[in-house]
Scaffold this active site. Structure first.
Site, PDB file in Angstrom:
ATOM      1  CE  LYS A 120      -0.136   1.885  -2.725  1.00  0.00           C
ATOM      2  NZ  LYS A 120      -0.954   3.094  -2.644  1.00  0.00           N
ATOM      3  CG  ASP A 177      -6.795   2.696  -4.509  1.00  0.00           C
ATOM      4  OD1 ASP A 177      -6.332   1.686  -3.934  1.00  0.00           O
ATOM      5  OD2 ASP A 177      -6.167   3.760  -4.623  1.00  0.00           O
ATOM      6  CD  GLN A 190      -0.354   6.731  -2.568  1.00  0.00           C
ATOM      7  OE1 GLN A 190      -0.241   5.674  -3.192  1.00  0.00           O
ATOM      8  NE2 GLN A 190      -0.789   6.767  -1.314  1.00  0.00           N
TER       9      GLN A 190
END
Ligand code: NDP
Length: 278
Positions: free
Chosen positions: A52, A119, A96
């Site tokens: 990322k 997200d 994460q």
């Protein structure tokens, strides 16, 4: 019949190139910012986070990495999220997953401001997705939709079968297909006659986590088959779809690797730009 391959690697590279071109004219301080929070030392998470960061660097997104130890508690994580929520430099916040044992991931994700939830996992954004409101949507299903759209097929009225009902892939993929007027069926471990259900699918999305689970005899001739699975076996990556047999029946199919995988990060970058209003 042999299916056309949907080249996710190429499509993702094209999206990254396009975003890079859009950002190149902007001064550094006027670029989108993505904050990534990694707690603990899960090796797979460390790899994803590096990928990322690399994508941010390539495109010109400012990336703010926060690496925390595995014994970080709720209070410390929530204080960090609060700071990131308030920061003008940060447009998207990604925590994460999985978080270390003992940490309530739902509580942490819910602390992210919905308008910085890159997200699409915040309950407000999940609600918006299911109620048909415009929202940032989870990255893997967003990538799946981009791949399906790359075939040029008209989705309206088609039968879509999603195998898997996780919150990160199966359920949001089903919501997005429904929003595009597909007739959607979601299969899971308790589904009876799974093969019979999958055989109805003009579109099949396999997100099961079991190698070669969906076989060619379950595929309707001419279907679009999207293989989300990433299974490691003997140093190789294998999808949830048995590629050889399924590609004899499908009109379009994604490979593993090189299908959905590269799209997830490209979609994350798209979501970051969107949250920055670009
Ligand atoms: P989960 O393990 O969270 O969910 C798997 C789903 O498959 C569950 O809904 C489960 O049903 C269902 N399932 C398991 N066994 C069976 C069975 N025998 N018959 C029918 N259904 C079954 O997985 P994820 O959704 O997180 O991931 C799925 C796959 O996609 C994995 O291989 C993962 O690595 C990959 N993945 C790839 C990404 C990418 O970027 N390419 C991103 C995210 C995931 P039930 O709910 O009843 O238990």
């Amino acid at each position: 019949m042999s299916a056309s391959i949907i080249d996710g690697k190429k499509i993702a590279a094209g999206l990254r190139e396009d975003m890079k071109a859009r950002l190149s004219a902007r001064p550094l301080e006027d670029r989108p910012g993505l904050a990534v929070v990694l707690a603990g030392d899960d090796p797979a998470s460390a790899v994803y986070v590096r990928q990322k960061e690399k994508a941010c660097l390539e495109i010109g997104i400012n990336s703010f990495m926060h690496r925390l130890s595995g014994d970080t508690g709720h209070d410390e994580l929530l204080a960090l999220i609060d700071r990131l929520n308030l920061s003008d430099e940060v447009h998207g916040i990604l925590v994460q997953l999985p978080l270390p044992e003992g940490i309530d991931a739902k509580r942490i994700v819910s602390a992210i401001l919905p308008e910085k939830d890159v997200d699409g996992f915040h309950p407000v954004n999940i609600g918006k997705l299911w109620s048909g409101e415009s929202a940032v949507v989870p990255c893997t299903p967003k990538g799946i939709m981009t791949l399906i759209d790359s075939t040029g097929i008209e989705l309206k009225g088609l039968e879509a079968v999603v195998v898997g009902r996780s919150n990160i892939v199966g359920k949001p993929a089903a919501a997005m297909l429904l929003a595009r007027h597909c007739t959607v069926t979601v299969c899971h471990s308790r589904t009876k006659d799974l093969a019979g259900v999958v055989r109805r699918g003009d579109i099949v999305v396999a997100a099961v986590g079991r190698p070669n689970f969906v076989t060619g005899d379950m595929i309707k001739p001419g279907a679009v088959v999207i293989d989300v699975g990433i299974n490691r076996a003997g140093g190789r990556l294998i999808g949830d779809v048995e590629f050889e047999s399924a590609s004899q029946k499908a009109a379009f199919i994604t490979p593993v690797p090189g299908g959905v995988g590269p799209m997830t990060i490209a979609s994350l970058m798209q979501n970051t730009l969107r949250l920055a209003g670009l």
